[in-house]
Every structure is written in C-alpha cells, then in structure tokens.
Motif scaffolding. Structure first.
Motif, mmCIF file in Angstrom:
data_model
loop_
_atom_site.group_PDB
_atom_site.id
_atom_site.type_symbol
_atom_site.label_atom_id
_atom_site.label_comp_id
_atom_site.label_asym_id
_atom_site.label_seq_id
_atom_site.Cartn_x
_atom_site.Cartn_y
_atom_site.Cartn_z
ATOM 1 N N LYS A 69 -7.815 3.280 -2.852
ATOM 2 C CA LYS A 69 -7.716 2.699 -1.859
ATOM 3 C C LYS A 69 -8.263 1.977 -0.794
ATOM 4 O O LYS A 69 -9.341 1.284 -1.489
ATOM 5 N N LYS A 110 -9.612 -0.891 1.902
ATOM 6 C CA LYS A 110 -10.367 -0.058 2.747
ATOM 7 C C LYS A 110 -10.873 -1.143 3.750
ATOM 8 O O LYS A 110 -11.710 -1.005 4.938
ATOM 9 N N ILE A 152 0.561 -1.192 -0.379
ATOM 10 C CA ILE A 152 -0.338 0.663 0.302
ATOM 11 C C ILE A 152 0.748 1.007 0.339
ATOM 12 O O ILE A 152 1.724 1.176 0.932
ATOM 13 N N ASP A 165 -11.175 0.953 -2.109
ATOM 14 C CA ASP A 165 -12.789 1.564 -1.839
ATOM 15 C C ASP A 165 -13.766 1.590 -3.326
ATOM 16 O O ASP A 165 -14.537 2.175 -2.871
ATOM 17 N N GLU A 198 -2.013 2.508 -4.785
ATOM 18 C CA GLU A 198 -1.264 4.317 -4.636
ATOM 19 C C GLU A 198 -2.747 4.817 -4.830
ATOM 20 O O GLU A 198 -3.472 5.105 -5.649
ATOM 21 N N SER A 199 -2.623 5.854 -3.895
ATOM 22 C CA SER A 199 -3.997 6.583 -3.722
ATOM 23 C C SER A 199 -4.622 7.330 -4.637
ATOM 24 O O SER A 199 -5.285 7.497 -5.608
ATOM 25 N N ALA A 232 3.395 3.374 3.647
ATOM 26 C CA ALA A 232 2.115 4.971 2.887
ATOM 27 C C ALA A 232 2.382 5.708 3.322
ATOM 28 O O ALA A 232 1.878 6.868 4.559
#
Length: 373
Positions: free
Chosen positions: A203, A205, A144, A215, A169-170, A229
């Motif tokens: 992301k 969740k 993450i 998500d 990766e968000s 992260a």
C-alpha cells in the motif's frame, strides 16, 4: 399531459434511459460536465493526446433530433414535496418522474509526506489534467490501484510515452475481482513486457514531490501519482429527502427508490446489497428504468458479470463466477481457465486470446470436456 422525466447524470445509464424514454416522455438530461456525454471507459485515450470529441456518444444534433433536452448544471438538492430538482445556478427543474444516474466519484486517499498534488481518472477534465501533468514532468508515473481502469491507463501511458510506469495494487494480484491468481500472474508478465511495472501486496504510505514510499519499505520514483483505487457515491444533494441510501441508492427490481416517483440506475444504484460499476450494467439499468417508468414495472435481474476488454493490446475476458474446480488450458502467452461446479460451467477467464462469442451463453450449462468452445 406528457410525463416529465428528469435524469440526473449523463453517463451510459442516463443517456440510455433518455433514449428509451424520448418517444413517450418530455425528457431532460442534466449533465454536470463541460462536454457532451462520452464513453467514460475510454478516457485514458485523452491522457495521451486523444480528442475529447472522439469519445462522445452522440453529436449535439442527436439529442435535438430525439427531443432530449440536454441541460448543463450541478444538482444541489431535490424538492421532493414539489417534485423539482434544484441547480447550483438557482434554477428549478420540475419532474413527474426522476431518475438518479449520477454515477460515482474516484477515491483519493491523502498520504503522509510533503506532496501536495495528486490525480484521479474519472472525468474528461481529469484525463486532460493528467496528460498535461505527465507532459510537464516528463518523468515517472505511479498508478495506485490495479483494477480495470488503472491497468488500462498504465498500459496506455507506457504505449504512448517513454516514461517509467508502475501500478501499485494492495491485493495479492491485479484485477482481484475479475481474474484468478494464476491468470493475473500471466497478465502481469505480459504487461511487464510492454513496459508496465507491477507491484502487488503493498500500500502507498507516504509521498514527496518525486517519490512514493510503500508500507513494505520500497520506494518508487513518482513524478506523477494517479489514484485508481475505487469509487464512492456523493449523495449530498439527497439531504432532506426520503431516499434511502447504503453504499448506493437502495432500489427494488423495478429500480424504484424509497421515494415516490424517484428511481436510480447505474453506479448510483444499490440492488440487493450490491453496487454495479460496469458499463454493461449501466446500459441494462438505463433500459430497465425506462421500462419501469413507462410500463410500471421492469423486473430487472442483472446479467452474469462479464468483462471483455483489451489492456495494452492484450485480450482479457472474465465471464461468470470464479468458483468451483479449475480446468486450465495454457498455451505459453495465453491461458484459458474454466470454473466448473457440479458439472456446470460457472465462469471462465481468458488471458492473451479472445474469448469466443458463444462463451457467455455457455455459463450455467453443463460443461463438456471436449466441447467446441
């Protein structure tokens, strides 16, 4: 009397400060890890069987020869009035000058679901634990965070073990601080060819023992989940002192804190509202803080940001600021992007080929279209 300098933290900033001060001061370097000081940016090598000692900056004899006292221990508080550092074992280490180079810790965000075990990669012990977990599970790994350390770890695992590896990766693209979106897209493509799956714009969740739910509804196989992260600083040992903190310990350009005789350097320092998380800045600050202690001033000005590295055997470089007009030179599996503003070269990104040694010196100077780069 010889100046007694105590340095909290044995990363690059701390060791560099100790080396620079050893000839003129009585130096104690406090190390809270059960290993000799090592190069943190290479610890993914240990995940895949590398020997911890291959990462050591120096052998134990080097510290002895330099006259640096390498002291194992965990700092729990600072007695600012009596100028001493208190350790978890009850010992008190007196100082005339104190350098806080305690680094940072990895962020881990607990997820909903039934999974109990998560990992992060920040210390040598973390690397050993991750290696054992991957070997035991012999299944899929999810990382993450698509920053430098996360991508290096993913490509290292993919290159050494025949298991699926996914990076989540968000942000909309990987390495959002170092690469422009098009350069990031090329790097993603090249990493996929090497066995690293990339998921962006999502992301984590929820997780159970075998899967990770994102998500956006996607579900990933995840026998091992590793957080990469971002980081945070732990300043609990500063409670009761006059040292001011923000995201880091607030320092001036001499790397002095708000407390007399106390300095900060490396990841722990915050200068002009900015925190620094790269090895180049840790080394610079280690030299600068030593100058401040010896000469009374340092006038430290951070260098232009630059990251020159290999990810999965791929050359990647990001130098200067990514602002202004883009001038792109693309060659299939390589890409050069120059960022020009008002005729001045502000930054450059290279993916898939080495950046020339002269490139950093060109930043801030007039950009010539046909210049020899």
């Amino acid at each position: 009397m010889e100046n007694r300098v105590v340095i909290i933290g044995a990363g690059i900033a701390g060791v560099q400060a100790a080396q620079s001060l050893a000839a003129s001061s009585d130096v104690t370097l406090i190390n809270n890890e059960p290993f000799l000081p090592y190069y943190r940016m290479r610890i993914e090598e240990v995940v895949n069987g590398g020997k911890p000692e291959s990462l050591f900056m120096h052998p134990a004899s080097w510290y002895e020869e330099k006259g640096i006292r390498l002291l194992p221990g965990e700092v729990v508080s600072i007695d600012e009035k009596n100028r001493s550092v208190l350790l978890a074992d009850g010992a008190a280490v007196p100082y005339d000058s104190l350098v806080i180079a305690a680094g940072s810790k990895a962020n881990i965000f607990p997820l909903a679901g039934t999974r109990k075990e998560y990992f992060s990669l920040r210390t040598m012990s973390d690397a050993i634990a991750i290696g054992k977990a991957i070997s035991a599970a012999d299944g899929s790994a999810v990382i993450i965070g698509g920053g430098l350390l996360g991508l290096e770890l993913a490509s290292s695992i993919a290159g050494h073990r025949s298991i699926p590896v996914t990076v989540v990766e968000s942000a909309a693209s990987i390495l959002p601080r170092q690469l422009d979106p098009d350069s990031a897209s090329l790097l993603e493509e090249l990493l996929r060819e090497k066995g690293v799956s990339i998921v962006t714009g999502a992301k984590a969740k929820e997780a159970d023992d075998r899967t990770l739910l994102l998500d956006d509804g996607r579900q990933l196989a995840a026998d091992t989940i590793i957080f990469s992260a971002g980081v945070h600083c732990d300043f609990s040992f500063l409670h009761g002192t006059s040292v001011k903190t923000g995201r880091g310990i607030i320092v001036d350009h001499d790397l002095r804190t708000s407390a007399a005789g106390i300095y900060a350097a490396g990841d722990a320092a915050e200068l002009d509202g900015q925190c620094f998380g790269l090895a180049m800045y840790a080394r610079e600050m280690g030299i600068a803080v030593a100058s401040s202690i010896k000469d009374g001033s340092a006038g430290y000005v951070p260098s232009s940001p630059s990251s020159i590295l290999k990810i999965g055997g791929l050359d990647v470089a990001s130098i200067g600021e990514l602002k202004g007009s883009r001038i792109v030179e693309s060659g299939g599996k390589s890409r050069r992007t120059y960022f020009v503003e008002d005729g001045i070269l502000r930054g450059a990104v290279f993916v898939g080929e080495k950046a020339p040694m002269s490139l950093k010196a060109m930043i801030g100077k007039p950009y010539e279209v046909n210049s020899d780069r």
